[in-house]
Design an enzyme around this catalytic site. Structure first.
Site, PDB file in Angstrom:
ATOM      1  N   LEU A  35       0.862  -1.187   0.000  1.00  0.00           N
ATOM      2  CA  LEU A  35       0.000   0.000   0.000  1.00  0.00           C
ATOM      3  C   LEU A  35       0.895   1.233   0.000  1.00  0.00           C
ATOM      4  O   LEU A  35       1.883   1.283   0.736  1.00  0.00           O
ATOM      5  CB  LEU A  35      -0.887   0.026   1.250  1.00  0.00           C
ATOM      6  CG  LEU A  35      -2.167  -0.809   1.253  1.00  0.00           C
ATOM      7  CD1 LEU A  35      -2.867  -0.664   2.601  1.00  0.00           C
ATOM      8  CD2 LEU A  35      -3.112  -0.411   0.137  1.00  0.00           C
ATOM      9  N   ASP A  36       0.554   2.235  -0.804  1.00  0.00           N
ATOM     10  CA  ASP A  36       1.301   3.492  -0.794  1.00  0.00           C
ATOM     11  C   ASP A  36       1.229   4.117   0.601  1.00  0.00           C
ATOM     12  O   ASP A  36       0.244   3.911   1.325  1.00  0.00           O
ATOM     13  CB  ASP A  36       0.722   4.471  -1.817  1.00  0.00           C
ATOM     14  CG  ASP A  36       1.004   4.042  -3.255  1.00  0.00           C
ATOM     15  OD1 ASP A  36       1.951   3.257  -3.457  1.00  0.00           O
ATOM     16  OD2 ASP A  36       0.277   4.490  -4.167  1.00  0.00           O
TER      17      ASP A  36
END
Length: 293
Positions: free
Chosen positions: A38-39
């Site tokens: 996930l960013d």
């Protein structure tokens, strides 16, 4: 050694690697991995495997994802999300209708081709794209095929400062860049755009409503409550299931192939609701790829 699956709620401001690093400290366990990056600015479900459960991590990574977020039409950014610098400005006409947006969104259903954003961890010539981007360089990026199962607007349009934003929900295959989906939708509508918010609500069969934050996990560990550790079976929820009889289970335990009337490439094999093995199709039979007995 502890073992199991954790449904982690990753908070904004940390990378997926940061989350794993902190969990290693909390659990005092080195063998920990995550099932799908996930960013840093994205919150939501980050599947975690601990101990022996890391053997099913690859199947969690391959699983589909569900996201909810917000798309802003009117300007694009260098990173394709709200963290980047202004790239292009195209004022939005308030005559833009929900019907036009909904119709455009249907064009992205099914298998589509994406070009990863420059600010991403995809490697080109052994170097991550974001390293090129930070150096002010733009390189040719490899296209990738992804699948969109569902892509819908979930709110009214809000017009503000010559921009327009709305909420959305998307169900997609692994490897899909939601930032790029937001930019491509804007281009379809004739506007510069970016993804202004994102959270992952489901991944590998795990749901955000039941996810725990790092602080909540640390509190449980302090109380010696390890009920948050889910059985290894949760790591194969996205694989087709087959229930074996005692004879088949014994054959699999010896690493022998099974003749099965199935067509899937991979099967999660169970006996009495316990994960026995992951089976891989080889010609006319299935070979045990990983055995958990």
């Amino acid at each position: 050694m502890i073992s199991g699956i954790i449904n982690l709620k990753k908070e904004a401001g940390m990378t997926s690697h940061d989350a794993v690093f902190k969990l290693r400290k909390i659990l005092k366990e080195k063998k920990i991995g995550h099932g799908g990056t996930l960013d840093p600015d994205v919150i939501g479900v980050l599947p975690i495997a601990v101990g022996k459960a890391t053997r099913v991590l690859e199947y969690m990574t391959e699983a589909g994802k569900v996201y909810e977020g917000q798309i802003t039409l009117g300007f694009s950014t260098t990173t394709e999300d709200a963290s980047g610098e202004l790239l292009q400005w195209t004022p939005v006409d308030e005559t833009l209708s929900v019907e036009l947006i909904d119709q455009a969104m249907t064009c992205f259903m099914g298998q589509i081709t994406q070009v990863p954003p420059m600010y991403s961890a995809v490697k080109v010539n052994g170097k991550k794209l974001y390293e090129y981007a930070r150096a002010g360089q733009e390189v040719e990026r490899p296209q990738r095929q992804v699948r969109i199962y569902d892509f819908k607007r979930t709110s009214d349009l809000v017009f503000e400062d010559e921009c327009c934003h709305f909420d959305f929900r998307v169900s997609c295959s692994k490897g899909t860049y939601i930032r790029t989906l937001a930019v491509d939708l804007g281009q379809k509508l004739g506007y510069a755009s970016h993804m202004s918010f994102l959270k992952r609500t489901a991944s590998a069969g795990l749901d955000l409503s039941q996810a725990l934050t790092l602080a909540e996990i640390a509190e449980k560990v302090e109380e010696k409550d390890f009920s948050f550790l889910l059985p290894i079976e949760y790591g194969v929820l996205d694989l087709p299931r087959i229930d074996l009889n005692p004879k088949q289970t014994k054959e699999v335990s010896f690493g022998r192939r099974l003749k099965l009337l199935r067509q899937e490439e991979l099967l999660a094999a169970f006996f009495e609701n316990q994960l026995v093995a992951v089976l891989e199709k080889r010609d006319t039979s299935y070979k045990p790829k990983k055995v958990f007995l």
